[in-house]
Design an enzyme around this catalytic site. Structure first.
Site, PDB file in Angstrom:
ATOM      1  N   ASP A 172      43.834  32.230  33.256  1.00 24.86           N
ATOM      2  CA  ASP A 172      43.283  32.980  34.371  1.00 24.86           C
ATOM      3  C   ASP A 172      43.753  34.432  34.271  1.00 24.86           C
ATOM      4  OD1 ASP A 172      41.984  32.479  37.257  1.00 24.86           O
ATOM      5  OD2 ASP A 172      43.591  33.942  37.458  1.00 24.86           O
ATOM      6  N   ASN A 180      38.609  44.559  40.161  1.00 22.87           N
ATOM      7  CA  ASN A 180      37.295  44.801  40.760  1.00 22.87           C
ATOM      8  C   ASN A 180      37.378  45.822  41.895  1.00 22.87           C
ATOM      9  OD1 ASN A 180      35.510  43.201  39.250  1.00 22.87           O
ATOM     10  ND2 ASN A 180      36.108  41.353  40.342  1.00 22.87           N
ATOM     11  N   HIS A 185      32.941  46.470  39.994  1.00 22.20           N
ATOM     12  CA  HIS A 185      32.520  45.213  39.362  1.00 22.20           C
ATOM     13  C   HIS A 185      32.026  45.413  37.933  1.00 22.20           C
ATOM     14  CE1 HIS A 185      33.024  42.538  42.790  1.00 22.20           C
ATOM     15  NE2 HIS A 185      32.551  43.511  43.559  1.00 22.20           N
ATOM     16  N   ASP A 189      33.277  43.140  34.885  1.00 19.66           N
ATOM     17  CA  ASP A 189      32.418  42.491  33.884  1.00 19.66           C
ATOM     18  C   ASP A 189      32.876  42.856  32.474  1.00 19.66           C
ATOM     19  OD1 ASP A 189      30.943  41.360  35.876  1.00 19.66           O
ATOM     20  OD2 ASP A 189      29.208  42.684  35.667  1.00 19.66           O
ATOM     21  N   GLU A 215      37.049  34.236  36.839  1.00 20.52           N
ATOM     22  CA  GLU A 215      37.915  34.845  35.820  1.00 20.52           C
ATOM     23  C   GLU A 215      38.767  33.811  35.094  1.00 20.52           C
ATOM     24  OE1 GLU A 215      40.164  35.298  39.799  1.00 20.52           O
ATOM     25  OE2 GLU A 215      38.098  35.193  39.070  1.00 20.52           O
TER      26      GLU A 215
END
Length: 294
Positions: A172, A180, A185, A189, A215
């Site tokens: 993770d 973010n 965002h 990405d 994630e």
């Protein structure tokens, strides 16, 4: 005599022959997943505007973001001075410049990723892409949760049948929400995609690397014991920690927390192994992050 004579025939040059103009964009990541846009018109505008031929209603998309032209010379894309840029295979199209699209190219506009398909049988290619989308994550281009669930059941059965070890690594991204919130965002990405690309360099052919959700990623390691799985996880952790993540000229520190588990006799189903690895992942997160727990 007439049968032996050669008939003079005018043969057109290959360059003079009309090209096959059949082309389309397929959404492989973002809203309207799987939607196909035929590029039959000579010019197609992509943007946030409701008047755009392909409307992508996102804040990160400009009203008139990009233009696609389809002619006998081929299909080309041009950025129309967008705020966040137009990307083909992760390379920015220069503002005002054009780039030729080739079959299989990935076009990213805002948070939406299109796949460009061209050729004589667009419908067949489209259905092949839809099938591929059932097993692959459009953003990271690694396997998705559905494929992971199928494969871990299969590997568990094989492990039981042949009495071979089976390990699972759950990972993770640390403080991903913070990435973010601070960088946007689009940066999130980018981190997901670059992380998947980085980890993929350590994956064997027989391993299964998948985006488990958000994630979180997972790696199924057939015939790998707990000690070796821990070594693998530690190498991945170090590799990501050393990797330079930079978006929009800003460095983004990225680390991973990882949990490792091995299949035990009391694990009756695949979910038991996943829970065991997930518990160790939680332990790594609560224990300070950027670490491996087994």
């Amino acid at each position: 005599m007439a049968q032996n004579e050669t008939v003079v025939t005018a043969i057109s040059k290959i360059s003079d022959r009309p090209l096959n103009l059949d082309a389309a964009l397929v959404v492989i990541y973002g809203e309207d997943l799987g939607r196909k846009y035929d590029l039959k018109a000579a010019e197609v505008i992509i943007g946030r505007s409701s008047k755009a031929d392909i409307c992508v209603d996102q804040e990160s998309v400009s009203r008139n973001h990009a233009q696609i032209t389809n002619s006998k010379k081929g299909v080309r894309i041009r950025d129309m001075g967008s705020t966040n840029g137009t990307f083909v295979n992760d390379h920015a199209v220069e503002d005002g410049g054009e780039q030729e699209l080739r079959n299989g190219d990935l076009v990213k506009i805002g948070r939406t990723i299109f796949k460009f398909i061209a050729g004589g049988n667009i419908e067949a290619a489209y259905h092949d892409e839809i099938y591929r989308m059932t097993t692959m994550d459009g953003l990271t281009q690694v396997h998705n949760r559905r494929y992971f669930d199928e494969q871990i059941d299969r590997e568990l059965s094989r492990s039981r049948r042949y009495e071979r070890v089976l390990s699972l690594v759950m990972m993770d991204i640390d403080h991903f929400k913070q990435i973010n919130d601070q960088h946007g965002h689009l940066a999130g990405d980018y981190v997901l995609k670059q992380l998947a690309s980085t980890v993929r360099t350590r994956i064997r052919r027989e391993d299964v690397f998948a985006r488990y959700g958000g994630e979180e990623f997972a790696v199924i390691l057939p015939e790998i014991d707990l000690k070796s799985a821990k070594q693998f996880a530690e190498k991945v952790r170090q590799l990501v920690a050393k990797q330079h993540f930079s978006f929009d000229k800003q460095h983004i520190p990225v680390t991973l927390s990882l949990g490792v588990a091995v299949l035990k006799p009391d694990h009756r189903e695949a979910g038991d192994l996943v829970r065991a690895a997930d518990e160790k992942l939680y332990e790594a997160k609560t224990g300070g992050r950027n670490r491996v727990c087994v």
